[in-house]
Design a protein around this motif. Sequence first.
Motif, PDB file in Angstrom:
ATOM      1  N   PHE A  52      36.379  43.541  49.511  1.00 38.78           N
ATOM      2  CA  PHE A  52      37.504  42.619  49.422  1.00 38.78           C
ATOM      3  C   PHE A  52      37.164  41.566  48.386  1.00 38.78           C
ATOM      4  O   PHE A  52      36.071  40.995  48.402  1.00 38.78           O
ATOM      5  CB  PHE A  52      37.761  41.935  50.762  1.00 38.78           C
ATOM      6  N   THR A  53      38.096  41.277  47.500  1.00 36.60           N
ATOM      7  CA  THR A  53      37.898  40.235  46.514  1.00 36.60           C
ATOM      8  C   THR A  53      38.150  38.870  47.139  1.00 36.60           C
ATOM      9  O   THR A  53      38.459  38.756  48.325  1.00 36.60           O
ATOM     10  CB  THR A  53      38.843  40.422  45.319  1.00 36.60           C
ATOM     11  N   SER A  54      38.043  37.829  46.332  1.00 32.19           N
ATOM     12  CA  SER A  54      38.231  36.471  46.829  1.00 32.19           C
ATOM     13  C   SER A  54      39.660  36.180  47.259  1.00 32.19           C
ATOM     14  O   SER A  54      39.884  35.223  48.002  1.00 32.19           O
ATOM     15  CB  SER A  54      37.797  35.452  45.772  1.00 32.19           C
ATOM     16  N   ASP A  55      40.624  36.984  46.814  1.00 32.55           N
ATOM     17  CA  ASP A  55      42.007  36.782  47.223  1.00 32.55           C
ATOM     18  C   ASP A  55      42.499  37.871  48.176  1.00 32.55           C
ATOM     19  O   ASP A  55      43.691  37.955  48.466  1.00 32.55           O
ATOM     20  CB  ASP A  55      42.935  36.679  46.013  1.00 32.55           C
ATOM     21  N   ASP A 104      35.099  25.869  39.781  1.00 34.84           N
ATOM     22  CA  ASP A 104      36.257  25.595  38.919  1.00 34.84           C
ATOM     23  C   ASP A 104      37.570  25.751  39.683  1.00 34.84           C
ATOM     24  O   ASP A 104      38.516  26.406  39.215  1.00 34.84           O
ATOM     25  CB  ASP A 104      36.245  26.500  37.687  1.00 34.84           C
ATOM     26  N   ARG A 105      37.590  25.184  40.867  1.00 36.48           N
ATOM     27  CA  ARG A 105      38.799  25.119  41.696  1.00 36.48           C
ATOM     28  C   ARG A 105      39.273  26.472  42.201  1.00 36.48           C
ATOM     29  O   ARG A 105      40.461  26.662  42.485  1.00 36.48           O
ATOM     30  CB  ARG A 105      39.939  24.403  40.949  1.00 36.48           C
ATOM     31  N   ARG A 106      38.369  27.400  42.351  1.00 38.15           N
ATOM     32  CA  ARG A 106      38.725  28.683  42.928  1.00 38.15           C
ATOM     33  C   ARG A 106      37.499  29.303  43.594  1.00 38.15           C
ATOM     34  O   ARG A 106      36.369  28.935  43.297  1.00 38.15           O
ATOM     35  CB  ARG A 106      39.290  29.635  41.881  1.00 38.15           C
ATOM     36  N   TRP A 107      37.756  30.219  44.482  1.00 40.09           N
ATOM     37  CA  TRP A 107      36.669  30.935  45.126  1.00 40.09           C
ATOM     38  C   TRP A 107      36.167  32.049  44.215  1.00 40.09           C
ATOM     39  O   TRP A 107      36.946  32.807  43.640  1.00 40.09           O
ATOM     40  CB  TRP A 107      37.105  31.535  46.458  1.00 40.09           C
ATOM     41  N   VAL A 108      34.844  32.128  44.113  1.00 41.69           N
ATOM     42  CA  VAL A 108      34.198  33.181  43.340  1.00 41.69           C
ATOM     43  C   VAL A 108      33.201  33.889  44.250  1.00 41.69           C
ATOM     44  O   VAL A 108      32.361  33.242  44.873  1.00 41.69           O
ATOM     45  CB  VAL A 108      33.474  32.612  42.108  1.00 41.69           C
TER      46      VAL A 108
END
Length: 123
Positions: A52-55, A104-108
């Motif tokens: 599963f990716t971050s989204d 940078d304001r997102r999940w990695v």
Amino acid sequence: HVQLVESGGGSVQAGGSLRLSCTASGYTFSSGYCMGWFRQAPGEFREGVASFTSDGSISYGDSVQGRFTISQDNAKATLYLQMNSLKLEDTAMYYCAAGRNWIDRRWVCENKYWGQGTQVTVS
């Protein structure tokens, strides 16, 4: 703190099926985001199987696409890998991995945590 425990491996005939489970503890499961399955055969590099990716989207390795299915149960904090139509080349140690960072304001995704592995042998 974080623990991932795999189960469900074993020996199976070619064409058969197995379901692997990975139960997480000490970890915010988040519907399995940034969690996945990897495998490694002796003398080979570890390769990605499904994740599963971050989204929440799903990525499969080319060699397993159409045969394997990744899923999760958030209530049980458990990740699954349903493996059908198993082939000899699927023989490997299978690992569960998880982890993510806020960058940078997102999940990695980053595979910070790893389970002990469960052996799958196809004959």
